[in-house]
Design a protein around this motif. Structure first.
Motif, PDB file in Angstrom:
ATOM      1  N   ASP A 263       0.708  -1.047  -0.033  1.00  0.00           N
ATOM      2  CA  ASP A 263      -0.129  -0.228  -0.091  1.00  0.00           C
ATOM      3  C   ASP A 263       1.080   1.232   0.104  1.00  0.00           C
ATOM      4  O   ASP A 263       2.011   1.215   0.586  1.00  0.00           O
ATOM      5  CB  ASP A 263      -0.922  -0.023   1.203  1.00  0.00           C
ATOM      6  N   VAL A 264       0.310   2.267  -0.697  1.00  0.00           N
ATOM      7  CA  VAL A 264       0.899   3.641  -0.520  1.00  0.00           C
ATOM      8  C   VAL A 264      -0.108   4.551  -0.223  1.00  0.00           C
ATOM      9  O   VAL A 264      -1.219   5.104  -0.781  1.00  0.00           O
ATOM     10  CB  VAL A 264       1.552   4.346  -2.036  1.00  0.00           C
ATOM     11  N   PRO A 265      -0.149   4.855   1.302  1.00  0.00           N
ATOM     12  CA  PRO A 265      -1.134   5.733   1.677  1.00  0.00           C
ATOM     13  C   PRO A 265      -1.128   7.208   1.297  1.00  0.00           C
ATOM     14  O   PRO A 265      -0.203   7.621   0.559  1.00  0.00           O
ATOM     15  CB  PRO A 265      -0.801   5.730   3.342  1.00  0.00           C
ATOM     16  N   ALA A 266      -2.328   7.702   1.180  1.00  0.00           N
ATOM     17  CA  ALA A 266      -2.377   9.037   0.386  1.00  0.00           C
ATOM     18  C   ALA A 266      -1.656   9.927   1.485  1.00  0.00           C
ATOM     19  O   ALA A 266      -1.517   9.824   2.726  1.00  0.00           O
ATOM     20  CB  ALA A 266      -3.793   9.723   0.450  1.00  0.00           C
ATOM     21  N   GLY A 267      -0.724  10.850   0.761  1.00  0.00           N
ATOM     22  CA  GLY A 267      -0.031  11.862   1.630  1.00  0.00           C
ATOM     23  C   GLY A 267       1.237  11.143   2.272  1.00  0.00           C
ATOM     24  O   GLY A 267       1.720  11.755   3.286  1.00  0.00           O
ATOM     25  N   SER A 268       1.774  10.176   1.777  1.00  0.00           N
ATOM     26  CA  SER A 268       3.015   9.321   2.247  1.00  0.00           C
ATOM     27  C   SER A 268       4.069   9.319   1.279  1.00  0.00           C
ATOM     28  O   SER A 268       3.754   9.372  -0.031  1.00  0.00           O
ATOM     29  CB  SER A 268       2.626   8.013   2.622  1.00  0.00           C
ATOM     30  N   PHE A 269       5.440   9.500   1.780  1.00  0.00           N
ATOM     31  CA  PHE A 269       6.432   9.168   0.945  1.00  0.00           C
ATOM     32  C   PHE A 269       6.918   7.404   1.334  1.00  0.00           C
ATOM     33  O   PHE A 269       7.419   7.245   2.378  1.00  0.00           O
ATOM     34  CB  PHE A 269       7.613   9.813   1.311  1.00  0.00           C
ATOM     35  N   THR A 270       6.665   6.740   0.335  1.00  0.00           N
ATOM     36  CA  THR A 270       6.864   5.359   0.373  1.00  0.00           C
ATOM     37  C   THR A 270       8.139   5.003  -0.612  1.00  0.00           C
ATOM     38  O   THR A 270       8.053   5.094  -1.569  1.00  0.00           O
ATOM     39  CB  THR A 270       5.606   4.386   0.115  1.00  0.00           C
ATOM     40  N   ALA A 271       8.899   4.357   0.040  1.00  0.00           N
ATOM     41  CA  ALA A 271      10.236   3.946  -0.722  1.00  0.00           C
ATOM     42  C   ALA A 271      10.088   2.467  -1.094  1.00  0.00           C
ATOM     43  O   ALA A 271       9.803   1.755  -0.095  1.00  0.00           O
ATOM     44  CB  ALA A 271      11.629   4.139   0.057  1.00  0.00           C
ATOM     45  N   LEU A 272      10.225   2.069  -2.347  1.00  0.00           N
ATOM     46  CA  LEU A 272      10.436   0.659  -2.760  1.00  0.00           C
ATOM     47  C   LEU A 272      11.846   0.517  -3.063  1.00  0.00           C
ATOM     48  O   LEU A 272      12.382   0.736  -3.841  1.00  0.00           O
ATOM     49  CB  LEU A 272       9.471   0.641  -4.213  1.00  0.00           C
ATOM     50  N   LEU A 273      12.409  -0.119  -1.995  1.00  0.00           N
ATOM     51  CA  LEU A 273      13.714  -0.464  -1.905  1.00  0.00           C
ATOM     52  C   LEU A 273      14.080  -1.766  -2.451  1.00  0.00           C
ATOM     53  O   LEU A 273      13.638  -2.766  -1.745  1.00  0.00           O
ATOM     54  CB  LEU A 273      14.046  -0.228  -0.427  1.00  0.00           C
ATOM     55  N   GLY A 274      15.062  -1.824  -3.468  1.00  0.00           N
ATOM     56  CA  GLY A 274      15.551  -3.057  -3.840  1.00  0.00           C
ATOM     57  C   GLY A 274      16.648  -2.846  -4.730  1.00  0.00           C
ATOM     58  O   GLY A 274      16.586  -1.829  -5.549  1.00  0.00           O
ATOM     59  N   PRO A 275      17.454  -3.953  -4.995  1.00  0.00           N
ATOM     60  CA  PRO A 275      18.550  -3.958  -6.291  1.00  0.00           C
ATOM     61  C   PRO A 275      17.996  -3.896  -7.200  1.00  0.00           C
ATOM     62  O   PRO A 275      16.953  -4.152  -7.555  1.00  0.00           O
ATOM     63  CB  PRO A 275      19.334  -5.015  -5.591  1.00  0.00           C
ATOM     64  N   ASN A 276      19.107  -3.561  -8.422  1.00  0.00           N
ATOM     65  CA  ASN A 276      18.583  -3.511  -9.670  1.00  0.00           C
ATOM     66  C   ASN A 276      18.051  -5.109 -10.146  1.00  0.00           C
ATOM     67  O   ASN A 276      18.767  -6.047  -9.453  1.00  0.00           O
ATOM     68  CB  ASN A 276      19.554  -3.348 -10.575  1.00  0.00           C
ATOM     69  N   GLY A 277      17.054  -5.397 -10.726  1.00  0.00           N
ATOM     70  CA  GLY A 277      16.339  -6.645 -11.018  1.00  0.00           C
ATOM     71  C   GLY A 277      15.570  -7.329  -9.930  1.00  0.00           C
ATOM     72  O   GLY A 277      14.911  -8.302 -10.131  1.00  0.00           O
ATOM     73  N   ALA A 278      15.281  -6.349  -9.202  1.00  0.00           N
ATOM     74  CA  ALA A 278      14.494  -6.911  -8.002  1.00  0.00           C
ATOM     75  C   ALA A 278      12.959  -6.803  -8.450  1.00  0.00           C
ATOM     76  O   ALA A 278      12.007  -7.468  -7.753  1.00  0.00           O
ATOM     77  CB  ALA A 278      14.307  -5.818  -6.659  1.00  0.00           C
ATOM     78  N   GLY A 279      12.529  -6.158  -9.441  1.00  0.00           N
ATOM     79  CA  GLY A 279      11.265  -6.263  -9.885  1.00  0.00           C
ATOM     80  C   GLY A 279      10.359  -4.770  -9.918  1.00  0.00           C
ATOM     81  O   GLY A 279       9.146  -4.769 -10.206  1.00  0.00           O
ATOM     82  N   LYS A 280      11.215  -3.840  -9.492  1.00  0.00           N
ATOM     83  CA  LYS A 280      10.580  -2.602  -9.126  1.00  0.00           C
ATOM     84  C   LYS A 280       9.988  -2.054 -10.637  1.00  0.00           C
ATOM     85  O   LYS A 280       8.895  -1.523 -10.384  1.00  0.00           O
ATOM     86  CB  LYS A 280      11.368  -1.570  -8.823  1.00  0.00           C
ATOM     87  N   THR A 281      10.634  -1.880 -11.598  1.00  0.00           N
ATOM     88  CA  THR A 281      10.264  -1.484 -12.940  1.00  0.00           C
ATOM     89  C   THR A 281       8.925  -2.154 -13.461  1.00  0.00           C
ATOM     90  O   THR A 281       7.996  -1.823 -14.164  1.00  0.00           O
ATOM     91  CB  THR A 281      11.266  -1.330 -13.887  1.00  0.00           C
ATOM     92  N   THR A 282       8.966  -3.577 -13.024  1.00  0.00           N
ATOM     93  CA  THR A 282       8.010  -4.448 -13.671  1.00  0.00           C
ATOM     94  C   THR A 282       6.618  -4.042 -12.805  1.00  0.00           C
ATOM     95  O   THR A 282       5.434  -3.911 -13.707  1.00  0.00           O
ATOM     96  CB  THR A 282       8.282  -5.907 -13.171  1.00  0.00           C
ATOM     97  N   LEU A 283       6.929  -3.805 -11.666  1.00  0.00           N
ATOM     98  CA  LEU A 283       5.543  -3.296 -10.854  1.00  0.00           C
ATOM     99  C   LEU A 283       5.212  -1.953 -11.528  1.00  0.00           C
ATOM    100  O   LEU A 283       3.833  -2.066 -11.571  1.00  0.00           O
ATOM    101  CB  LEU A 283       5.936  -3.334  -9.355  1.00  0.00           C
ATOM    102  N   PHE A 284       6.053  -0.927 -11.969  1.00  0.00           N
ATOM    103  CA  PHE A 284       5.546   0.132 -12.144  1.00  0.00           C
ATOM    104  C   PHE A 284       4.792  -0.163 -13.613  1.00  0.00           C
ATOM    105  O   PHE A 284       3.692   0.651 -13.913  1.00  0.00           O
ATOM    106  CB  PHE A 284       6.797   1.042 -12.346  1.00  0.00           C
ATOM    107  N   SER A 285       5.432  -0.951 -14.290  1.00  0.00           N
ATOM    108  CA  SER A 285       4.859  -1.218 -16.024  1.00  0.00           C
ATOM    109  C   SER A 285       3.243  -1.741 -15.557  1.00  0.00           C
ATOM    110  O   SER A 285       2.378  -1.490 -16.318  1.00  0.00           O
ATOM    111  CB  SER A 285       5.635  -2.346 -16.379  1.00  0.00           C
ATOM    112  N   LEU A 286       3.036  -2.684 -14.632  1.00  0.00           N
ATOM    113  CA  LEU A 286       1.658  -3.146 -14.432  1.00  0.00           C
ATOM    114  C   LEU A 286       0.679  -1.884 -13.907  1.00  0.00           C
ATOM    115  O   LEU A 286      -0.408  -1.976 -14.062  1.00  0.00           O
ATOM    116  CB  LEU A 286       1.746  -4.180 -13.263  1.00  0.00           C
TER     117      LEU A 286
END
Length: 265
Positions: free
Chosen positions: A45-68
Motif C-alpha cells: 500500500d501507498v497511503p495518501a500523503g505518504s512518501f513510500t520507498a520501494l527499496l531493492g537492488p537492480n532486477g528486484a522487480g521494481k520496474t515491472t511493478l511500475f509497468s503493471l
C-alpha cells in the motif's frame, strides 16, 4: 522475519471514507516473463500523503511493478487500485489519478520545456490556456520558469528530471510514481530532486512511491517496502524496519532482510 499483516484497501464508493482509500493498493500480484517469475505474490500500500520507498537492488522487480500499475503490462493475477479505481476495470479513472516519472528519460529533446508540458496537458484534455498557466505555475515552483522556452537538450540532467516531475503533475494526480529517478545525477542534483518530491508530499498530500536502490534517499519517518527477486521481504516504517531487524541503520536492516541473496544477486 514475519511479514506484517496485509492492509486492506477500502473500496471506493458509498460509505468509504476518502482518507481510508490508499493512493495505491497492490494485492497478490504475480507476473512472469516466460518461465521467469518477475513478481511473486506482491502486495503493498501507498497511503495518501505518504512518501513510500520501494527499496531493492537492480532486477528486484521494481520496474515491472511500475509497468503493471501504469498499464504498460496487464496484471493477470491479483488486483491493483489507484485511489480506489481498479486499473484493469477502470483504467481511464485510475490513470487520471496517476503521474509517472520513468527511469528512462522521455522528454522530447528538440522541443522546448513548455512545449513538452503543453503536449502532455493536451493528452489529458487540458486546454491550451489552462495548460500553459498550470505549466508555468509548476515551473516557477520548481525554479525553472526562466527555462520554459529553452530546448530540453540544453538542460542539465537534474533540470530534465525536475521538468519530468512537473510534467507528471500537470493533470493534478494524487499518486506519483518515480522509478529510480536519480540515476545518473550528481549528489547535489539528487538531493534537490528528493527534496522537491518530499515538499510535494508535505504541501499537497500526494502519495509517492519512490523506487530506489540508494539507501541514502530514505529518511526516518518514511514508509518502506523491501522488494528482492520479485518478492516483498518486509513492509513498514523506517523505524519498524530497524526495530524488527535489531539494527541501528537501514543498510544493515536491508542486508539482514535479504540475507546472502543480496550478495549473490
Amino acid at each position: 522475519m514475519t511479514e506484517q499483516p496485509r492492509e486492506t484497501a477500502s473500496p471506493r464508493g458509498a460509505g468509504a471514507a476518502p482518507a481510508a482509500v490508499p493512493a495505491l493498493a497492490v494485492r497478490d500480484v504475480t507476473h512472469t516473463f516466460g518461465a521467469r517469475k518477475a513478481l511473486d505474490d506482491v502486495s503493498l500500500d501507498v497511503p495518501a500523503g505518504s512518501f513510500t520507498a520501494l527499496l531493492g537492488p537492480n532486477g528486484a522487480g521494481k520496474t515491472t511493478l511500475f509497468s503493471l500499475v501504469t498499464r504498460l503490462y496487464d496484471n493477470r493475477s491479483g488486483a491493483i487500485h489507484v485511489l480506489g479505481y481498479d486499473v484493469r476495470r477502470q483504467p481511464a479513472a485510475a490513470l487520471s489519478q496517476l503521474g509517472v516519472v520513468f527511469q528512462a528519460r522521455t522528454l522530447d529533446l528538440e522541443l522546448s520545456v513548455l512545449d513538452n508540458l503543453l503536449y502532455h496537458a493536451t493528452l489529458h484534455g487540458i486546454g491550451f490556456g489552462a495548460g500553459r498557466r498550470r505549466a508555468m505555475e509548476l515551473l516557477a515552483q520548481a525554479g525553472l520558469a526562466d527555462r520554459a522556452r529553452d530546448k530540453v537538450r540544453n538542460l542539465s540532467g537534474g533540470q530534465m528530471r525536475r521538468v519530468e516531475i512537473v510534467r507528471a503533475l500537470i493533470h493534478r494526480p494524487r499518486l506519483l510514481l518515480l522509478d529510480e529517478p536519480t540515476v545518473g545525477l550528481d549528489i547535489a542534483s539528487r538531493a534537490a530532486l528528493v527534496a522537491q518530491v518530499r515538499e510535494l508530499v508535505a504541501q499537497e498530500a500526494i502519495g509517492v512511491l519512490w523506487a530506489t536502490h540508494i539507501i541514502e534517499e530514505i529518511q526516518p519517518g518514511d514508509r518502506i517496502v523491501v522488494l528482492h527477486r520479485g518478492r516483498v521481504r518486509a513492509r513498514g516504517s523506517y523505524e519498524e524496519m530497524l526495530a524488527q531487524t535489531g539494527t541501528d541503520e537501514l543498510g544493515a536492516a536491508f542486508l539482514k532482510l535479504v540475507g546472502d541473496e543480496a550478495e549473490a544477486a
